[in-house]
Write a protein that holds these residues in place. Structure first.
Motif, PDB file in Angstrom:
ATOM      1  N   PRO A 141       0.881  -1.298   0.005  1.00  0.00           N
ATOM      2  CA  PRO A 141       0.135  -0.009  -0.114  1.00  0.00           C
ATOM      3  C   PRO A 141       1.015   1.243  -0.095  1.00  0.00           C
ATOM      4  O   PRO A 141       1.767   1.513   0.798  1.00  0.00           O
ATOM      5  N   LEU A 142       0.533   2.372  -0.607  1.00  0.00           N
ATOM      6  CA  LEU A 142       1.145   3.437  -0.877  1.00  0.00           C
ATOM      7  C   LEU A 142       1.071   4.458   0.566  1.00  0.00           C
ATOM      8  O   LEU A 142       1.949   4.902   0.957  1.00  0.00           O
ATOM      9  N   ARG A 143       0.022   4.779   0.836  1.00  0.00           N
ATOM     10  CA  ARG A 143      -0.207   5.450   1.876  1.00  0.00           C
ATOM     11  C   ARG A 143      -0.698   4.771   3.392  1.00  0.00           C
ATOM     12  O   ARG A 143      -1.190   3.628   3.257  1.00  0.00           O
ATOM     13  N   GLY A 144      -0.456   5.526   4.315  1.00  0.00           N
ATOM     14  CA  GLY A 144      -0.622   5.215   5.906  1.00  0.00           C
ATOM     15  C   GLY A 144      -1.797   5.940   6.283  1.00  0.00           C
ATOM     16  O   GLY A 144      -2.496   6.911   5.668  1.00  0.00           O
ATOM     17  N   HIS A 145      -2.017   5.743   7.667  1.00  0.00           N
ATOM     18  CA  HIS A 145      -3.148   6.355   8.467  1.00  0.00           C
ATOM     19  C   HIS A 145      -2.798   7.861   8.432  1.00  0.00           C
ATOM     20  O   HIS A 145      -3.719   8.754   8.425  1.00  0.00           O
ATOM     21  N   ARG A 146      -1.553   8.109   8.820  1.00  0.00           N
ATOM     22  CA  ARG A 146      -0.979   9.434   8.913  1.00  0.00           C
ATOM     23  C   ARG A 146       0.020   9.762   8.237  1.00  0.00           C
ATOM     24  O   ARG A 146       0.997   9.146   8.175  1.00  0.00           O
ATOM     25  N   GLY A 149       4.066  16.537   6.871  1.00  0.00           N
ATOM     26  CA  GLY A 149       5.294  17.095   7.121  1.00  0.00           C
ATOM     27  C   GLY A 149       6.226  16.849   6.009  1.00  0.00           C
ATOM     28  O   GLY A 149       6.033  16.019   4.987  1.00  0.00           O
ATOM     29  N   LEU A 150       7.136  17.833   5.965  1.00  0.00           N
ATOM     30  CA  LEU A 150       8.039  17.878   4.514  1.00  0.00           C
ATOM     31  C   LEU A 150       9.185  16.765   4.638  1.00  0.00           C
ATOM     32  O   LEU A 150       9.889  17.068   5.947  1.00  0.00           O
ATOM     33  N   LEU A 151       9.329  16.007   3.802  1.00  0.00           N
ATOM     34  CA  LEU A 151      10.519  15.098   3.675  1.00  0.00           C
ATOM     35  C   LEU A 151      11.712  15.703   3.932  1.00  0.00           C
ATOM     36  O   LEU A 151      12.749  15.135   3.815  1.00  0.00           O
ATOM     37  N   SER A 152      12.098  17.231   3.577  1.00  0.00           N
ATOM     38  CA  SER A 152      13.282  17.798   3.548  1.00  0.00           C
ATOM     39  C   SER A 152      13.684  17.870   5.124  1.00  0.00           C
ATOM     40  O   SER A 152      14.917  18.213   5.317  1.00  0.00           O
ATOM     41  N   CYS A 160       9.153   8.492   9.251  1.00  0.00           N
ATOM     42  CA  CYS A 160       8.794   7.626   8.051  1.00  0.00           C
ATOM     43  C   CYS A 160       9.144   6.498   8.380  1.00  0.00           C
ATOM     44  O   CYS A 160       8.828   5.134   7.961  1.00  0.00           O
ATOM     45  N   LEU A 161      10.701   6.283   8.530  1.00  0.00           N
ATOM     46  CA  LEU A 161      11.467   5.155   8.669  1.00  0.00           C
ATOM     47  C   LEU A 161      11.095   4.229   9.768  1.00  0.00           C
ATOM     48  O   LEU A 161      11.301   3.104   9.679  1.00  0.00           O
ATOM     49  N   ASN A 162      10.719   4.843  10.910  1.00  0.00           N
ATOM     50  CA  ASN A 162      10.086   4.105  11.970  1.00  0.00           C
ATOM     51  C   ASN A 162       8.632   3.524  11.893  1.00  0.00           C
ATOM     52  O   ASN A 162       8.199   2.960  12.601  1.00  0.00           O
ATOM     53  N   GLY A 163       8.101   3.690  10.641  1.00  0.00           N
ATOM     54  CA  GLY A 163       6.896   3.390  10.415  1.00  0.00           C
ATOM     55  C   GLY A 163       5.697   3.928  10.988  1.00  0.00           C
ATOM     56  O   GLY A 163       4.604   3.299  10.643  1.00  0.00           O
ATOM     57  N   GLU A 164       5.911   5.295  10.965  1.00  0.00           N
ATOM     58  CA  GLU A 164       4.733   5.973  11.518  1.00  0.00           C
ATOM     59  C   GLU A 164       3.994   6.656  10.607  1.00  0.00           C
ATOM     60  O   GLU A 164       2.810   7.371  10.813  1.00  0.00           O
ATOM     61  N   ARG A 169       6.040   7.130   1.618  1.00  0.00           N
ATOM     62  CA  ARG A 169       6.978   8.197   2.223  1.00  0.00           C
ATOM     63  C   ARG A 169       8.152   7.429   2.941  1.00  0.00           C
ATOM     64  O   ARG A 169       9.198   8.224   2.866  1.00  0.00           O
ATOM     65  N   ALA A 170       7.941   6.231   3.444  1.00  0.00           N
ATOM     66  CA  ALA A 170       9.051   5.649   4.022  1.00  0.00           C
ATOM     67  C   ALA A 170      10.256   5.062   3.063  1.00  0.00           C
ATOM     68  O   ALA A 170      11.347   5.393   3.290  1.00  0.00           O
ATOM     69  N   LEU A 171       9.855   4.805   1.661  1.00  0.00           N
ATOM     70  CA  LEU A 171      10.488   4.236   0.755  1.00  0.00           C
ATOM     71  C   LEU A 171      11.540   5.459   0.232  1.00  0.00           C
ATOM     72  O   LEU A 171      12.635   5.419  -0.173  1.00  0.00           O
ATOM     73  N   LEU A 172      10.779   6.563   0.295  1.00  0.00           N
ATOM     74  CA  LEU A 172      11.348   7.772  -0.403  1.00  0.00           C
ATOM     75  C   LEU A 172      12.410   8.469   0.670  1.00  0.00           C
ATOM     76  O   LEU A 172      13.504   8.578   0.265  1.00  0.00           O
ATOM     77  N   SER A 173      12.017   8.093   1.881  1.00  0.00           N
ATOM     78  CA  SER A 173      13.053   8.485   2.809  1.00  0.00           C
ATOM     79  C   SER A 173      14.206   7.454   3.070  1.00  0.00           C
ATOM     80  O   SER A 173      15.558   8.312   2.993  1.00  0.00           O
ATOM     81  N   PHE A 174      13.829   6.589   2.850  1.00  0.00           N
ATOM     82  CA  PHE A 174      14.984   5.239   2.759  1.00  0.00           C
ATOM     83  C   PHE A 174      16.065   5.527   1.562  1.00  0.00           C
ATOM     84  O   PHE A 174      17.146   5.569   1.689  1.00  0.00           O
TER      85      PHE A 174
END
Length: 232
Positions: A141-146, A149-152, A160-164, A169-174
């Motif tokens: 799935p692409l999107r989460g519940h919440r 914030g800007l990824l900058s 995002c990396l902590n699964g929140e 967005r987690a993959l982009l952060s990774f």
């Protein structure tokens, strides 16, 4: 005449006027930029009880800037801004055209700039498209519940990396944390409404990818001499 009252012929102030500059004057302004020496006595002006004058060479030149938070990063980001890059490109194009005697057609120069913008935009969106394709191929799935914030912000990326937040967005952060400088440059310099990672843009990319897939299927069908459509 004292040094403080001398005006260098290539001082930027000499080119400021209500009249339109000649091409030769513009070229001189761009190529022969005058930089005052460290001991230059800048002119002074009395305003009330205060005496004002231009600052000497100092912050970010002969001494560090210590009073402005994140000033260095902000100046570096300015160098990456689209309007700054466009201004630099326009200046370079003007000099090329001027020094070649006007042999470079304006439409050719504009086409070159347009191509550079296209290539820059492609580099910005490629990692975003690849991330969406990765999620699709792995049934994620692409999107989460919440999602906010800007990824900058490094704090948001950590969230995002902590699964929140969502997988996308987690993959982009990774990718950013793994050294994707093109993606990092994009999210740091793009305006809030041009990050191209919103849910609406995600949906548009999915639709575009779907259209490409359907188009390829249709092309394969057209090449077949015979085919059968099995209904439900």
């Amino acid at each position: 005449m004292t040094q403080s009252s001398q005006i260098h012929t290539n001082d930027i102030a000499c080119f400021l006027s209500n009249q339109r500059l000649k091409q030769s004057e513009i070229a001189k302004c761009l190529k022969l930029t005058w930089v005052p020496p460290p001991d230059f006595a800048f002119p002074e002006k009395i305003e009330g009880k205060q005496k004002r004058r231009f600052s000497r060479l100092g912050k970010l030149v002969t001494e560090p800037m210590v009073k402005f938070k994140d000033a260095i990063n902000e100046l570096k980001n300015h160098e990456k801004k689209e309007y700054h890059l466009l201004s630099v490109q326009r200046a370079n194009d003007f000099l090329i055209n001027y020094e070649s005697g006007g042999s470079k057609a304006v439409d050719v120069l504009l086409d070159k700039r347009k191509q550079q913008v296209i290539e820059s935009n492609r580099k910005r969106i490629v990692p975003i498209i690849k991330t969406i394709l990765f999620c699709a191929r792995n049934n994620l799935p692409l999107r989460g519940h919440r999602e906010s914030g800007l990824l900058s912000s490094s704090e948001i990326r950590s969230s995002c990396l902590n699964g929140e937040q969502g997988v996308f967005r987690a993959l982009l952060s990774f990718r950013v944390e793994s050294g994707d400088t093109a993606l990092l440059n994009h999210i740091e310099t793009s305006p809030k409404n041009c990050t191209m990672i919103s849910s609406r843009i995600q949906n548009e990319i999915i639709v575009a990818v779907g259209d490409v897939i359907v188009g390829k299927i249709v092309e394969r069908i057209k090449k077949c001499k015979f085919f059968i459509n099995i209904g439900g």
